[in-house]
Write an enzyme that holds these catalytic residues in place. Structure first.
Site, PDB file in Angstrom:
ATOM      1  N   CYS A   1       8.866  44.588 -32.985  1.00  0.00           N
ATOM      2  CA  CYS A   1       8.764  44.808 -31.538  1.00  0.00           C
ATOM      3  C   CYS A   1      10.018  45.507 -31.023  1.00  0.00           C
ATOM      4  O   CYS A   1      11.137  45.188 -31.443  1.00  0.00           O
ATOM      5  CB  CYS A   1       8.555  43.472 -30.831  1.00  0.00           C
ATOM      6  SG  CYS A   1       8.435  43.614 -29.037  1.00  0.00           S
TER       7      CYS A   1
ATOM      8  N   CYS B   1      10.860  45.639 -27.657  1.00  0.00           N
ATOM      9  CA  CYS B   1      11.257  45.161 -26.324  1.00  0.00           C
ATOM     10  C   CYS B   1      12.695  44.649 -26.362  1.00  0.00           C
ATOM     11  O   CYS B   1      13.224  44.343 -27.439  1.00  0.00           O
ATOM     12  CB  CYS B   1      10.305  44.069 -25.845  1.00  0.00           C
ATOM     13  SG  CYS B   1      10.717  42.419 -26.460  1.00  0.00           S
TER      14      CYS B   1
ATOM     15  N   ASP C   1      -6.914  41.969 -16.002  1.00  0.00           N
ATOM     16  CA  ASP C   1      -5.655  41.472 -15.436  1.00  0.00           C
ATOM     17  C   ASP C   1      -5.523  40.007 -15.796  1.00  0.00           C
ATOM     18  O   ASP C   1      -6.518  39.326 -16.013  1.00  0.00           O
ATOM     19  CB  ASP C   1      -5.655  41.600 -13.909  1.00  0.00           C
ATOM     20  CG  ASP C   1      -6.508  40.516 -13.259  1.00  0.00           C
ATOM     21  OD1 ASP C   1      -5.952  39.481 -12.836  1.00  0.00           O
ATOM     22  OD2 ASP C   1      -7.745  40.685 -13.209  1.00  0.00           O
TER      23      ASP C   1
ATOM     24  N   ASP D   1      -6.968  42.151  -5.186  1.00  0.00           N
ATOM     25  CA  ASP D   1      -8.186  41.345  -5.191  1.00  0.00           C
ATOM     26  C   ASP D   1      -8.551  41.020  -3.744  1.00  0.00           C
ATOM     27  O   ASP D   1      -7.805  41.307  -2.815  1.00  0.00           O
ATOM     28  CB  ASP D   1      -8.017  40.087  -6.048  1.00  0.00           C
ATOM     29  CG  ASP D   1      -6.902  39.179  -5.557  1.00  0.00           C
ATOM     30  OD1 ASP D   1      -6.439  39.342  -4.411  1.00  0.00           O
ATOM     31  OD2 ASP D   1      -6.487  38.294  -6.318  1.00  0.00           O
TER      32      ASP D   1
ATOM     33  N   HIS E   1       8.954  40.592 -23.034  1.00  0.00           N
ATOM     34  CA  HIS E   1       8.335  40.683 -24.361  1.00  0.00           C
ATOM     35  C   HIS E   1       6.813  40.594 -24.267  1.00  0.00           C
ATOM     36  O   HIS E   1       6.098  41.409 -24.870  1.00  0.00           O
ATOM     37  CB  HIS E   1       8.841  39.572 -25.286  1.00  0.00           C
ATOM     38  CG  HIS E   1       8.005  39.440 -26.522  1.00  0.00           C
ATOM     39  ND1 HIS E   1       8.157  40.261 -27.619  1.00  0.00           N
ATOM     40  CD2 HIS E   1       6.942  38.633 -26.789  1.00  0.00           C
ATOM     41  CE1 HIS E   1       7.232  39.957 -28.516  1.00  0.00           C
ATOM     42  NE2 HIS E   1       6.486  38.968 -28.038  1.00  0.00           N
TER      43      HIS E   1
ATOM     44  N   CYS F   1      13.408  41.328 -28.337  1.00  0.00           N
ATOM     45  CA  CYS F   1      13.372  41.417 -29.801  1.00  0.00           C
ATOM     46  C   CYS F   1      14.467  42.327 -30.346  1.00  0.00           C
ATOM     47  O   CYS F   1      14.977  42.125 -31.455  1.00  0.00           O
ATOM     48  CB  CYS F   1      12.011  41.925 -30.259  1.00  0.00           C
ATOM     49  SG  CYS F   1      10.665  40.761 -29.915  1.00  0.00           S
TER      50      CYS F   1
END
Length: 376
Positions: free
Chosen positions: A305, A307, A267, A93, A336, A310
């Site tokens: 999930c 990840c 974002d 940015d 996660h 999880c």
């Protein structure tokens, strides 16, 4: 158009779009969610773990990096990619938003902004030219124009004056950016919630000519309804053959709603910030792991999930480590959240390509409305 940087639109479904942004450092599949690596790190994550969640690109903050460790130092050490061990695309940015929101004693003129650092009180100056130079030193692949972000609420006259100055700054940013093969410069549409001002801004930016276009001045406290009101028309004012980036968004429902309205890139710090404060985003809405109901719950956050949080840990464990102030809590919940956000993006990309986005969105909304699984 910069050499080595291009955008291909692969499919549309209603206003929703899917495609790919090609850069020398790799492709960015759109719609894309960019995790925020404020000071050269996505907090609580290793770069390779961020990549594992499905992220194609990260965002770095010009304001934070110019103050600490300094853009010249980053350049001496081989640029931001090497410095933070991320070899894929980075968008930086311009620093304008943080100057407006974080710094003390700022003074705004046509030339730029003079401000004192929130870190040590030292005095700095940012202008379109210095912002372009700092982003060049950082070595980012996608550079953002320097613009002013007016604090809301503001009168229409204030918003118009600010937008017109931002358009003059956009031309100065374009001139200062120059010819940098393989690097792209994005313009930023301003104009608040007024269609005529948004249209004026879009025309000015298109005349200057950019590699992509951002929709700025939203997600600054105006609420989802007002934001969607602008997104109902603003993306359509921007060139159809260039990426469209909505800055600073957002919650899962905001992201899905933005894509439905023609946005390609977003974002937000939310997945990582929420992860560190005990909030997990799931298919069934937000879970607050700090709540006592999870203390004896051997089930995962989300049984569907994949990840690490999880796959390998229970709600009871995640509750315990959060309550104990253990670092692994923020690490697992951030992983996660970033994983879930990227799953949303992958789901939307596939649904748009297959012409079933409306059904996908209805399923998403149904899941979010369900709320968390019943306590044990």
């Amino acid at each position: 158009m910069s050499d080595g940087f291009s955008y291909e639109l692969h499919a549309t479904d209603g206003k929703a779009r899917t495609g790919v942004i090609r850069t020398p450092r790799g492709d960015i599949r759109t719609p894309a969610f960019m995790p925020v690596g404020t000071a050269g790190t996505v907090k609580a994550m290793m770069p390779e773990s961020v990549r594992e969640t499905g992220a194609d690109i990260l965002l770095g903050n010009t304001y934070h990096l110019m103050l600490r460790p300094g853009a010249e130092r980053v350049a001496r050490l081989g640029g931001l990619h090497r410095f933070m061990n991320w070899d894929r695309p980075i968008l930086t940015d311009s620093g304008g938003f943080q100057v407006m929101s974080l710094s003390d004693l700022r003074k705004l003129t046509e030339e730029g902004v003079t401000f004192r650092s929130h870190v040590d009180g030292s005095k700095h100056h940012l202008s379109p030219e210095t912002s372009m130079e700092i982003q060049r030193l950082l070595g980012s692949d996608i550079v953002m124009c320097f613009d002013e972000c007016p604090a809301l609420p503001a009168t229409e006259e204030q918003v118009a004056a600010s937008m017109r100055m931002s358009m003059r700054w956009a031309q100065r940013s374009r001139d200062a950016f120059g010819d940098r093969p393989g690097h792209a410069l994005f313009g930023i549409q301003q104009g608040g919630v007024t269609p005529a001002l948004r249209e004026e801004s879009a025309r000015a930016l298109t005349e200057i000519g950019f590699d992509g276009y951002a929709i700025g001045g939203l997600a600054v406290g105006e609420g989802q309804e007002a934001m969607f009101g602008v997104l109902d028309y603003a993306p359509g004012m921007l060139p159809v053959d260039k990426p469209r980036y909505l800055m600073g968004v957002g919650k899962p429902a905001d992201i899905v709603g933005a894509v439905a309205r023609g946005v390609d890139m977003m974002d937000c710090v939310l997945p990582s910030r929420s992860g560190r404060t005990g909030q997990a985003f799931t298919r069934r809405g937000v879970v607050n792991i700090k709540n006592a109901r999870h203390a004896d719950d051997a089930r995962p956050l989300d049984e569907a999930c994949t990840c690490p949080a999880c796959r390998s840990y229970s709600r009871a464990y995640l509750h315990h480590v959060f309550r104990a102030g253990e670092m692994i809590s923020g690490m697992l919940l951030t992983w996660h959240n970033l994983h879930y956000f990227q799953q949303i993006m992958a789901g939307m990309r596939a649904a748009i390509a297959e012409g079933r986005f409306a059904d996908w969105q209805a399923d998403f909304d149904r899941g979010q409305a369900q709320g968390d699984i019943d306590p044990i």
